[in-house]
Design a protein around this motif. Sequence first.
Motif, PDB file in Angstrom:
ATOM      1  N   LEU A 116       0.815  -1.215   0.000  1.00 24.69           N
ATOM      2  CA  LEU A 116       0.000   0.000   0.000  1.00 24.69           C
ATOM      3  C   LEU A 116       0.848   1.264   0.000  1.00 24.69           C
ATOM      4  O   LEU A 116       0.351   2.349  -0.333  1.00 24.69           O
ATOM      5  N   THR A 117       2.116   1.143   0.368  1.00 25.38           N
ATOM      6  CA  THR A 117       2.993   2.314   0.444  1.00 25.38           C
ATOM      7  C   THR A 117       3.778   2.545  -0.835  1.00 25.38           C
ATOM      8  O   THR A 117       4.430   3.580  -0.970  1.00 25.38           O
ATOM      9  N   TYR A 118       3.764   1.614  -1.796  1.00 27.18           N
ATOM     10  CA  TYR A 118       4.621   1.724  -2.974  1.00 27.18           C
ATOM     11  C   TYR A 118       4.314   2.971  -3.794  1.00 27.18           C
ATOM     12  O   TYR A 118       5.214   3.775  -4.091  1.00 27.18           O
ATOM     13  N   GLU A 119       3.068   3.127  -4.176  1.00 26.56           N
ATOM     14  CA  GLU A 119       2.713   4.259  -5.034  1.00 26.56           C
ATOM     15  C   GLU A 119       2.919   5.604  -4.342  1.00 26.56           C
ATOM     16  O   GLU A 119       3.525   6.522  -4.942  1.00 26.56           O
ATOM     17  N   PRO A 120       2.455   5.793  -3.084  1.00 28.64           N
ATOM     18  CA  PRO A 120       2.747   7.072  -2.411  1.00 28.64           C
ATOM     19  C   PRO A 120       4.248   7.314  -2.234  1.00 28.64           C
ATOM     20  O   PRO A 120       4.702   8.457  -2.353  1.00 28.64           O
ATOM     21  N   LEU A 121       4.997   6.256  -1.963  1.00 32.53           N
ATOM     22  CA  LEU A 121       6.442   6.397  -1.783  1.00 32.53           C
ATOM     23  C   LEU A 121       7.100   6.903  -3.067  1.00 32.53           C
ATOM     24  O   LEU A 121       7.922   7.838  -3.038  1.00 32.53           O
ATOM     25  N   CYS A 122       6.751   6.319  -4.214  1.00 35.32           N
ATOM     26  CA  CYS A 122       7.332   6.752  -5.480  1.00 35.32           C
ATOM     27  C   CYS A 122       6.879   8.164  -5.853  1.00 35.32           C
ATOM     28  O   CYS A 122       7.666   8.954  -6.396  1.00 35.32           O
ATOM     29  N   PHE A 123       5.628   8.476  -5.545  1.00 38.19           N
ATOM     30  CA  PHE A 123       5.133   9.828  -5.837  1.00 38.19           C
ATOM     31  C   PHE A 123       5.924  10.874  -5.057  1.00 38.19           C
ATOM     32  O   PHE A 123       6.261  11.939  -5.595  1.00 38.19           O
ATOM     33  N   ILE A 124       6.216  10.598  -3.800  1.00 37.77           N
ATOM     34  CA  ILE A 124       6.975  11.545  -2.980  1.00 37.77           C
ATOM     35  C   ILE A 124       8.392  11.703  -3.522  1.00 37.77           C
ATOM     36  O   ILE A 124       8.924  12.818  -3.602  1.00 37.77           O
ATOM     37  N   LEU A 125       9.025  10.595  -3.911  1.00 40.37           N
ATOM     38  CA  LEU A 125      10.385  10.668  -4.441  1.00 40.37           C
ATOM     39  C   LEU A 125      10.445  11.491  -5.722  1.00 40.37           C
ATOM     40  O   LEU A 125      11.433  12.194  -5.977  1.00 40.37           O
TER      41      LEU A 125
ATOM     42  N   LEU B 247      11.321  14.607   4.720  1.00 40.43           N
ATOM     43  CA  LEU B 247      10.443  13.599   4.150  1.00 40.43           C
ATOM     44  C   LEU B 247      11.200  12.718   3.164  1.00 40.43           C
ATOM     45  O   LEU B 247      11.035  11.485   3.161  1.00 40.43           O
ATOM     46  N   LEU B 248      12.037  13.319   2.321  1.00 43.49           N
ATOM     47  CA  LEU B 248      12.839  12.524   1.391  1.00 43.49           C
ATOM     48  C   LEU B 248      13.794  11.601   2.129  1.00 43.49           C
ATOM     49  O   LEU B 248      14.041  10.460   1.700  1.00 43.49           O
ATOM     50  N   GLU B 249      14.315  12.070   3.247  1.00 46.25           N
ATOM     51  CA  GLU B 249      15.234  11.235   4.019  1.00 46.25           C
ATOM     52  C   GLU B 249      14.518  10.011   4.591  1.00 46.25           C
ATOM     53  O   GLU B 249      15.027   8.886   4.519  1.00 46.25           O
ATOM     54  N   GLN B 250      13.325  10.210   5.146  1.00 46.68           N
ATOM     55  CA  GLN B 250      12.567   9.081   5.684  1.00 46.68           C
ATOM     56  C   GLN B 250      12.173   8.109   4.576  1.00 46.68           C
ATOM     57  O   GLN B 250      12.241   6.887   4.753  1.00 46.68           O
ATOM     58  N   CYS B 251      11.762   8.624   3.425  1.00 48.79           N
ATOM     59  CA  CYS B 251      11.383   7.754   2.315  1.00 48.79           C
ATOM     60  C   CYS B 251      12.583   6.978   1.782  1.00 48.79           C
ATOM     61  O   CYS B 251      12.466   5.797   1.428  1.00 48.79           O
ATOM     62  N   SER B 252      13.733   7.619   1.722  1.00 46.66           N
ATOM     63  CA  SER B 252      14.929   6.922   1.237  1.00 46.66           C
ATOM     64  C   SER B 252      15.364   5.838   2.203  1.00 46.66           C
ATOM     65  O   SER B 252      15.810   4.758   1.786  1.00 46.66           O
ATOM     66  N   PHE B 253      15.237   6.093   3.507  1.00 47.51           N
ATOM     67  CA  PHE B 253      15.544   5.052   4.495  1.00 47.51           C
ATOM     68  C   PHE B 253      14.620   3.849   4.313  1.00 47.51           C
ATOM     69  O   PHE B 253      15.066   2.693   4.333  1.00 47.51           O
ATOM     70  N   LEU B 254      13.338   4.126   4.155  1.00 49.41           N
ATOM     71  CA  LEU B 254      12.371   3.044   4.010  1.00 49.41           C
ATOM     72  C   LEU B 254      12.626   2.244   2.741  1.00 49.41           C
ATOM     73  O   LEU B 254      12.605   0.999   2.756  1.00 49.41           O
ATOM     74  N   LEU B 255      12.889   2.931   1.634  1.00 53.97           N
ATOM     75  CA  LEU B 255      13.126   2.236   0.371  1.00 53.97           C
ATOM     76  C   LEU B 255      14.381   1.376   0.439  1.00 53.97           C
ATOM     77  O   LEU B 255      14.408   0.246  -0.072  1.00 53.97           O
TER      78      LEU B 255
ATOM     79  N   TYR C 148      10.491  -1.303 -11.586  1.00 53.60           N
ATOM     80  CA  TYR C 148      10.770  -0.295 -12.605  1.00 53.60           C
ATOM     81  C   TYR C 148      10.343   1.085 -12.117  1.00 53.60           C
ATOM     82  O   TYR C 148      11.044   2.086 -12.346  1.00 53.60           O
ATOM     83  N   LEU C 149       9.191   1.145 -11.448  1.00 59.32           N
ATOM     84  CA  LEU C 149       8.729   2.414 -10.885  1.00 59.32           C
ATOM     85  C   LEU C 149       9.685   2.911  -9.813  1.00 59.32           C
ATOM     86  O   LEU C 149       9.975   4.120  -9.735  1.00 59.32           O
ATOM     87  N   PHE C 150      10.195   2.004  -8.993  1.00 59.39           N
ATOM     88  CA  PHE C 150      11.192   2.381  -7.986  1.00 59.39           C
ATOM     89  C   PHE C 150      12.436   2.973  -8.643  1.00 59.39           C
ATOM     90  O   PHE C 150      12.946   4.017  -8.218  1.00 59.39           O
ATOM     91  N   LEU C 151      12.946   2.291  -9.667  1.00 60.05           N
ATOM     92  CA  LEU C 151      14.171   2.744 -10.325  1.00 60.05           C
ATOM     93  C   LEU C 151      13.988   4.114 -10.954  1.00 60.05           C
ATOM     94  O   LEU C 151      14.852   5.001 -10.836  1.00 60.05           O
ATOM     95  N   THR C 152      12.869   4.316 -11.623  1.00 66.17           N
ATOM     96  CA  THR C 152      12.587   5.619 -12.219  1.00 66.17           C
ATOM     97  C   THR C 152      12.466   6.707 -11.154  1.00 66.17           C
ATOM     98  O   THR C 152      12.964   7.835 -11.329  1.00 66.17           O
ATOM     99  N   SER C 153      11.828   6.378 -10.037  1.00 65.44           N
ATOM    100  CA  SER C 153      11.665   7.353  -8.944  1.00 65.44           C
ATOM    101  C   SER C 153      13.014   7.709  -8.324  1.00 65.44           C
ATOM    102  O   SER C 153      13.254   8.873  -7.971  1.00 65.44           O
ATOM    103  N   ILE C 154      13.887   6.731  -8.198  1.00 61.55           N
ATOM    104  CA  ILE C 154      15.198   6.983  -7.608  1.00 61.55           C
ATOM    105  C   ILE C 154      16.007   7.933  -8.474  1.00 61.55           C
ATOM    106  O   ILE C 154      16.581   8.922  -7.989  1.00 61.55           O
ATOM    107  N   THR C 155      16.075   7.654  -9.775  1.00 67.14           N
ATOM    108  CA  THR C 155      16.848   8.528 -10.668  1.00 67.14           C
ATOM    109  C   THR C 155      16.244   9.924 -10.748  1.00 67.14           C
ATOM    110  O   THR C 155      16.972  10.921 -10.817  1.00 67.14           O
ATOM    111  N   THR C 156      14.924  10.009 -10.710  1.00 65.08           N
ATOM    112  CA  THR C 156      14.272  11.322 -10.734  1.00 65.08           C
ATOM    113  C   THR C 156      14.587  12.120  -9.479  1.00 65.08           C
ATOM    114  O   THR C 156      14.865  13.327  -9.544  1.00 65.08           O
ATOM    115  N   ALA C 157      14.553  11.450  -8.325  1.00 67.41           N
ATOM    116  CA  ALA C 157      14.857  12.139  -7.062  1.00 67.41           C
ATOM    117  C   ALA C 157      16.307  12.615  -7.030  1.00 67.41           C
ATOM    118  O   ALA C 157      16.589  13.741  -6.588  1.00 67.41           O
ATOM    119  N   ILE C 158      17.244  11.788  -7.513  1.00 70.04           N
ATOM    120  CA  ILE C 158      18.656  12.193  -7.528  1.00 70.04           C
ATOM    121  C   ILE C 158      18.853  13.383  -8.449  1.00 70.04           C
ATOM    122  O   ILE C 158      19.577  14.338  -8.115  1.00 70.04           O
TER     123      ILE C 158
END
Length: 644
Positions: free
Chosen positions: A342-351, A359-367, A387-397
């Motif tokens: 249930l947290t996947y989509e909100p987590l990627c949206f925040i990233l 907030l980004l720090e807490q999300c990065s710890f969780l991921l 794939y959504l995780f990978l795209t979110s990570i590169t976008t956040a960086i």
Amino acid sequence: MDVLSTIRTLMNQNGLQSVFIMTCVGSIKAMRLRMASTTDVIDLTTPHEIVSLVGTLDSEGQHIHGSFSDRTGQVIHLTMTSTENVPTPNNDPGSFSSFRSTSDHDTPSQQHQFDSTPPIHSSHRQISIHSQNTTTQSSSSSPTVVRNPSPPLIDNLSRADMVGDEMYSKSWFCQVLLKLIQYVAPQQIHDEIFSTIRQQGDEYVSTNSHKKQELDETFESELCELWDVSVSADVAHLLIEFNALDLFNVVLIECKDKRCTEIVLGILSNMACCKRNIVQDNQTISVALCIIQHTNLLSTILSILTSDDYSDCPTLVQLFRLIYTLIVRQDTRSLMLEHIQLTYEPLCFILQSCYNKELLEQCSFLLRVLLDECNLFDNNEQTEVFYLFLTSITTAISALIENETITTTNILENLFNCLQIYTTHEHFIDMLNEHCQTIMKLIENILNRLVHDDIVQIRSVLLLSCISICNFFLYKHGLNIINKQLLEYFIIIGHTCYKDRQRREHQKHMQRRQRSRTQSHSSNKRKDVDDFDTNGKTGDDDSLLKSQNSLTNVDWDDETEFQSITKVDFDRSTSEDLATTSYTLVDELFLELFYRGIKQDSSKTTDNNTSVFTQLNQDQREIFRKIIKHFCNIDKRLDDMLDL
């Protein structure tokens, strides 16, 4: 005038609950006293000087001791005991007559019996039976008085209401929780749900009030204090005992105040960190498990992620902190993983869209925990999620680099560590190849800020993650992904590691020499003592003694080395581990560069591609040669491989 009655009047006029007599100077004309360790009282009608007078008075009684001297200088000591239900001469139940001071309008016949109750902290009450029919009494008709015991220790009295070692009382927690009940929706809460809290806080909140309170500054301060002390195991257990989880669940559902929701989530996060287990239903479980096993609390917490009412950053920070804590704990991880999707989509949206650092720090710890410790990659069916995780990570960086928030090291370390975890799974190769150019560009931007000619933090976790990812892509794609700028960064990093390892090896060599000298000096000193103190010992005794000395010497050196190791700071040991890891990664990087360069050089006769090494200047080429020869120990590796 009557001394104690005057003090009582002063207390009533000024609204004082309790006072004490520090000292007293004066004289009295009449008094009634009880001697120590006896039940008899004596009425004195002759003037006496007050030598000393100390004691305490409160709304229920007094406890006073005094000393008085007569005209001959003899001193008599007075112990005033506590009685109750004895009317005063003025029939005023609030006044306490005991002795009379010398005053012009007082006469010796105005003698009044002592009247009080025990101190407020006393657990027993002693009652004196006085005759109310006479105004003057003699010593022969003295009433029976029970000795007033010493008050119990204050520590024992306050301990019953204290919460562990905290400087807060149970009643204070009850008051705060009851305020929270009234603030949320008192008309919608069933009495049985919070019966435990209501029993502890008698008559604190009116049951007729249905008006919601505003989260004023005072109440918010009290909630914040509760938030702060909830890190204590005693407080966490008390909240479980008070059924506070039921209340928190109602707050998260009914309360629309974002600040209140943030505080409640912060309290739950602190409670989840509690290491001491609690006994519940004859079972020993953790507080975090109590939160997980609550009927609706976990679903209420996760539903906040999809609610627009709680989309503010401070609330989400505490929410992801709570989820992270429950995921990290071994006893709650399996239960959390059943609902974590249930947290996947909100987590990627925040990233992808958030710029809030916390907030980004807490999300990065969780991921990072989800990818590293929870083995989510073992499930190949969730390819779209990964794939959504990978795209979110590169976008956040990319967003962090563009906004020049490179100082947020923890966030970048976690995100690059997640990318590194992707490189350890073969079934993500195609996914990584698709993002290869983007990731290598991000690494180049990171190295541009981390690598300098004068200072290179080779123990930086972020730097090591970048090198590890470069090793992966270099192995998969060769020198095609390496440009001149990246190669220059690699040479600076390699040269720094080479000098750092030389320095460490020199320090270890000097330490070994120092230990060797110390051991040799100690052995020679023991030998001189053995030669001097023979005392007629035989040769076998001398040999045995020398053997014992040598063993003792070895034990002493081992113990010293062990003590020196135990005193090494944790940060220093971590730094040593990171240094060793950096040497290994840099060694792999340059060996791969060397191999790829040789392979490229052998094929340049057929291909017209220009080697990236030819773009280096002479100094850079010499450094590269030195790194390959000395840091990578290419000669020794050849000898080992050929067994030479």
